[in-house]
Design a protein around this motif. Structure first.
Motif, mmCIF file in Angstrom:
data_model
loop_
_atom_site.group_PDB
_atom_site.id
_atom_site.type_symbol
_atom_site.label_atom_id
_atom_site.label_comp_id
_atom_site.label_asym_id
_atom_site.label_seq_id
_atom_site.Cartn_x
_atom_site.Cartn_y
_atom_site.Cartn_z
ATOM 1 N N LEU A 238 0.809 -1.262 0.019
ATOM 2 C CA LEU A 238 0.004 -0.039 0.042
ATOM 3 C C LEU A 238 0.795 1.338 -0.095
ATOM 4 O O LEU A 238 0.557 2.360 -0.711
ATOM 5 N N ILE A 239 1.945 1.342 0.834
ATOM 6 C CA ILE A 239 2.844 2.526 0.788
ATOM 7 C C ILE A 239 3.362 2.605 -0.688
ATOM 8 O O ILE A 239 3.539 3.716 -1.162
ATOM 9 N N ASN A 240 4.013 1.601 -1.343
ATOM 10 C CA ASN A 240 4.481 1.635 -2.667
ATOM 11 C C ASN A 240 3.197 2.539 -3.518
ATOM 12 O O ASN A 240 3.774 3.328 -4.335
ATOM 13 N N MET A 241 2.255 2.018 -3.375
ATOM 14 C CA MET A 241 1.407 2.694 -4.396
ATOM 15 C C MET A 241 0.858 3.744 -3.958
ATOM 16 O O MET A 241 0.513 4.586 -5.238
ATOM 17 N N MET A 242 0.566 3.952 -2.953
ATOM 18 C CA MET A 242 0.190 5.391 -2.388
ATOM 19 C C MET A 242 1.154 6.510 -2.823
ATOM 20 O O MET A 242 1.001 7.511 -3.206
ATOM 21 N N ILE A 243 2.635 5.910 -2.490
ATOM 22 C CA ILE A 243 3.436 7.054 -2.855
ATOM 23 C C ILE A 243 3.417 7.218 -4.244
ATOM 24 O O ILE A 243 3.789 8.449 -4.625
ATOM 25 N N ASN A 244 3.534 6.330 -4.966
ATOM 26 C CA ASN A 244 3.421 6.492 -6.593
ATOM 27 C C ASN A 244 2.211 7.327 -6.858
ATOM 28 O O ASN A 244 2.319 8.224 -7.719
ATOM 29 N N ALA A 245 1.040 7.327 -6.405
ATOM 30 C CA ALA A 245 0.114 8.065 -6.408
ATOM 31 C C ALA A 245 0.435 9.499 -6.191
ATOM 32 O O ALA A 245 -0.071 10.260 -6.831
ATOM 33 N N GLY A 246 0.938 9.653 -5.119
ATOM 34 C CA GLY A 246 1.175 11.175 -4.669
ATOM 35 C C GLY A 246 2.050 11.720 -5.603
ATOM 36 O O GLY A 246 2.116 13.159 -5.808
ATOM 37 N N GLN A 247 3.320 10.983 -5.873
ATOM 38 C CA GLN A 247 4.156 11.448 -6.835
ATOM 39 C C GLN A 247 3.640 11.726 -8.406
ATOM 40 O O GLN A 247 4.092 12.789 -9.110
ATOM 41 N N ALA A 248 2.505 11.225 -8.588
ATOM 42 C CA ALA A 248 1.880 11.258 -9.926
ATOM 43 C C ALA A 248 0.839 12.589 -9.741
ATOM 44 O O ALA A 248 0.365 12.825 -10.922
ATOM 45 N N MET A 249 0.824 13.467 -8.654
ATOM 46 C CA MET A 249 -0.177 14.497 -8.342
ATOM 47 C C MET A 249 0.712 15.645 -7.813
ATOM 48 O O MET A 249 0.457 16.216 -6.815
ATOM 49 N N GLN A 251 0.668 18.788 -8.559
ATOM 50 C CA GLN A 251 0.022 20.013 -8.173
ATOM 51 C C GLN A 251 -1.097 19.699 -7.451
ATOM 52 O O GLN A 251 -1.783 20.458 -7.256
ATOM 53 N N GLY A 252 -1.253 18.634 -6.642
ATOM 54 C CA GLY A 252 -2.431 18.375 -5.953
ATOM 55 C C GLY A 252 -3.499 17.491 -6.588
ATOM 56 O O GLY A 252 -3.376 17.341 -7.838
ATOM 57 N N GLY A 253 -4.374 17.062 -5.958
ATOM 58 C CA GLY A 253 -5.428 16.256 -6.420
ATOM 59 C C GLY A 253 -6.090 15.396 -5.312
ATOM 60 O O GLY A 253 -6.114 15.884 -4.138
ATOM 61 N N LYS A 254 -6.698 14.403 -5.722
ATOM 62 C CA LYS A 254 -7.411 13.412 -4.845
ATOM 63 C C LYS A 254 -7.137 12.078 -4.900
ATOM 64 O O LYS A 254 -6.969 11.386 -5.977
ATOM 65 N N ASP A 274 -6.288 7.808 -8.072
ATOM 66 C CA ASP A 274 -5.785 9.060 -7.986
ATOM 67 C C ASP A 274 -6.147 9.820 -9.319
ATOM 68 O O ASP A 274 -6.686 9.343 -10.361
ATOM 69 N N THR A 275 -6.095 11.227 -9.265
ATOM 70 C CA THR A 275 -6.278 11.836 -10.278
ATOM 71 C C THR A 275 -5.168 12.576 -10.819
ATOM 72 O O THR A 275 -5.088 13.705 -11.413
ATOM 73 N N GLY A 276 -3.965 11.727 -11.060
ATOM 74 C CA GLY A 276 -2.748 12.296 -11.349
ATOM 75 C C GLY A 276 -2.805 12.279 -13.052
ATOM 76 O O GLY A 276 -3.676 12.304 -13.727
ATOM 77 N N CYS A 277 -1.389 12.237 -13.511
ATOM 78 C CA CYS A 277 -1.017 12.497 -14.814
ATOM 79 C C CYS A 277 -1.451 11.355 -15.766
ATOM 80 O O CYS A 277 -1.528 11.313 -16.848
ATOM 81 N N GLY A 278 -1.474 10.198 -14.915
ATOM 82 C CA GLY A 278 -1.855 8.825 -15.897
ATOM 83 C C GLY A 278 -0.573 8.248 -16.229
ATOM 84 O O GLY A 278 0.507 8.715 -15.990
ATOM 85 N N ILE A 318 -3.025 -8.058 -9.055
ATOM 86 C CA ILE A 318 -3.013 -6.316 -9.140
ATOM 87 C C ILE A 318 -3.485 -6.066 -10.199
ATOM 88 O O ILE A 318 -2.783 -6.724 -11.553
ATOM 89 N N GLU A 319 -4.430 -5.263 -10.590
ATOM 90 C CA GLU A 319 -4.922 -5.020 -12.033
ATOM 91 C C GLU A 319 -4.728 -3.394 -11.921
ATOM 92 O O GLU A 319 -4.841 -2.631 -10.911
ATOM 93 N N VAL A 320 -4.397 -2.851 -13.023
ATOM 94 C CA VAL A 320 -4.045 -1.359 -13.289
ATOM 95 C C VAL A 320 -4.790 -0.975 -14.934
ATOM 96 O O VAL A 320 -5.081 -1.634 -15.561
ATOM 97 N N SER A 321 -5.463 0.401 -14.472
ATOM 98 C CA SER A 321 -6.023 1.054 -15.417
ATOM 99 C C SER A 321 -5.791 2.407 -15.320
ATOM 100 O O SER A 321 -5.904 2.905 -14.180
ATOM 101 N N SER A 322 -5.597 3.089 -16.556
ATOM 102 C CA SER A 322 -5.020 4.456 -16.393
ATOM 103 C C SER A 322 -5.642 5.376 -17.633
ATOM 104 O O SER A 322 -5.604 4.717 -18.850
ATOM 105 N N GLN A 323 -5.595 6.362 -17.411
ATOM 106 C CA GLN A 323 -5.988 7.414 -18.696
ATOM 107 C C GLN A 323 -5.308 8.667 -18.466
ATOM 108 O O GLN A 323 -5.108 9.202 -17.299
#
Length: 336
Positions: A238-249, A251-254, A274-278, A318-323
């Motif tokens: 969970l730490i790995n995935m949340m850190i990755n999500a935070g680094q993808a945002m 400028q901030g996000g959710k 996350d609402t990051g860059c994808g 683990i499954e991934v989807s991204s835009q």
């Protein structure tokens, strides 16, 4: 005169008999046509129509006799043929879709198998290299620390010494990640609620600088059962995935963490959105490959590989989807 009367009577009788015979014959022909020929003709036409794919039922033959029973049997047969044909048409219409789905499933299984084999072979290689590097690195860090604390050290060399310590520490961290990637240690599993691991992870990362402008939201299923898991390993994932999500945002996000139950498949899921860059589509398939990273020199490319191995050892996926420009969703499934 008497003979004449007898002849007339005979002739009339013959004429009447002939007329009666003709009338009876006509009636028999009409009855035969109505009761036999027309129904048989209708059955014949119906048989030909069925052969051409016309599934209409026979309605012109009255029930009650043998031909009526035969027509009923024909209608029953037609109904069954129509049902079978419809099932075959439906099956044929979905055959291409089924083949595509099966092909996709086979490709996914092959991908998982290749990835597992790659992880296993790389794990053995990495373990040996990491152990060989760990010992000299430890010596470098110890002696560099001693030198930096020696008052005889020239001030001009202090910065260089600190650089040595810092870089050696970074190398040590990489070696640790390599060992984590290669290590097949026994998990200490117990039945725990996955929400507890999520809460602990959030408590660790929410004060990180990467999450300063990020809103963290939680949607937990209150009826989620406890699962058999190694809490520390799941927290690492969970730490790995949340850190990755935070680094993808940047400028901030959710960041949304959602849990749920799929009782029909016998597993729970943890969804990290996350609402990051994808992530570009061409990188999705490589995300869990060892040493693959989109962060350049900032990452070793082992975090998601280690996470994948941990979830796999728990019997999950683990499954991934991204835009691009909209965000990424990681879905972790774990058996109940």
């Amino acid at each position: 005169p008497m003979l004449s009367m007898i002849r007339n009577y005979r002739n009339n009788t013959i004429i009447q008999i002939i007329f009666l015979i003709l009338s009876i014959s006509l009636c028999l022909i009409l009855l035969t046509k109505s009761l036999v020929i027309q129904p048989v003709h209708a059955l014949l036409e119906h048989t030909r129509a069925v052969g051409k794919g016309d599934w209409n039922f026979i309605e012109s033959i009255p029930a009650g006799d043998e031909l009526g029973e035969l027509a009923k049997a024909f209608n029953d047969m037609t109904g069954k043929l129509k049902k079978n044909q419809e099932e075959m048409d439906k099956w044929a219409a979905t055959l291409e879709t089924r083949v595509e789905e099966r092909t996709r499933e086979i490709k996914e299984m092959q991908t998982v198998l290749c990835r597992s084999e790659k992880l296993a072979s790389l794990g053995e290689l990495v373990a040996g290299i990491a152990h060989e590097l760990n010992n000299p690195l430890t010596g470098i860090m110890i002696h560099a620390s001693l030198i930096s604390n020696d008052p005889r050290l020239d001030e001009e060399l202090m910065d260089d010494c600190r650089t040595v310590i810092y870089e050696a520490g970074r190398c040590s961290k990489i070696v640790k990640e390599l060992l984590d990637f290669a290590r097949a240690s026994d998990s200490q599993k117990s039945r725990l609620p996955v929400s507890r691991a999520i809460d602990r992870t959030i408590a660790l990362i929410e004060h990180n600088a990467d999450f300063r402008d990020i809103e963290i939201a939680k949607e937990y299923d209150p009826d989620l059962p406890e699962i058999l898991m190694d809490a520390s390993q799941i927290e690492q994932v969970l730490i790995n995935m949340m850190i990755n999500a935070g680094q993808a945002m940047p400028q901030g996000g959710k960041l949304l963490i959602k849990t749920g139950l799929n009782a029909s498949k016998g597993h729970i899921y943890v969804r990290i959105e996350d609402t990051g860059c994808g992530i570009p589509a061409e990188n999705i398939e490589k995300l869990f490959d060892p040493f693959f990273s989109t962060k350049g020199h900032k990452g070793t490319g082992l975090g998601l590989s280690v996470s994948y191995g941990i979830i796999q050892s728990h019997g999950g996926e683990i499954e991934v989807s991204s835009q691009l420009g909209k965000g990424t969703v990681f879905t972790i499934t774990l058996p109940i």
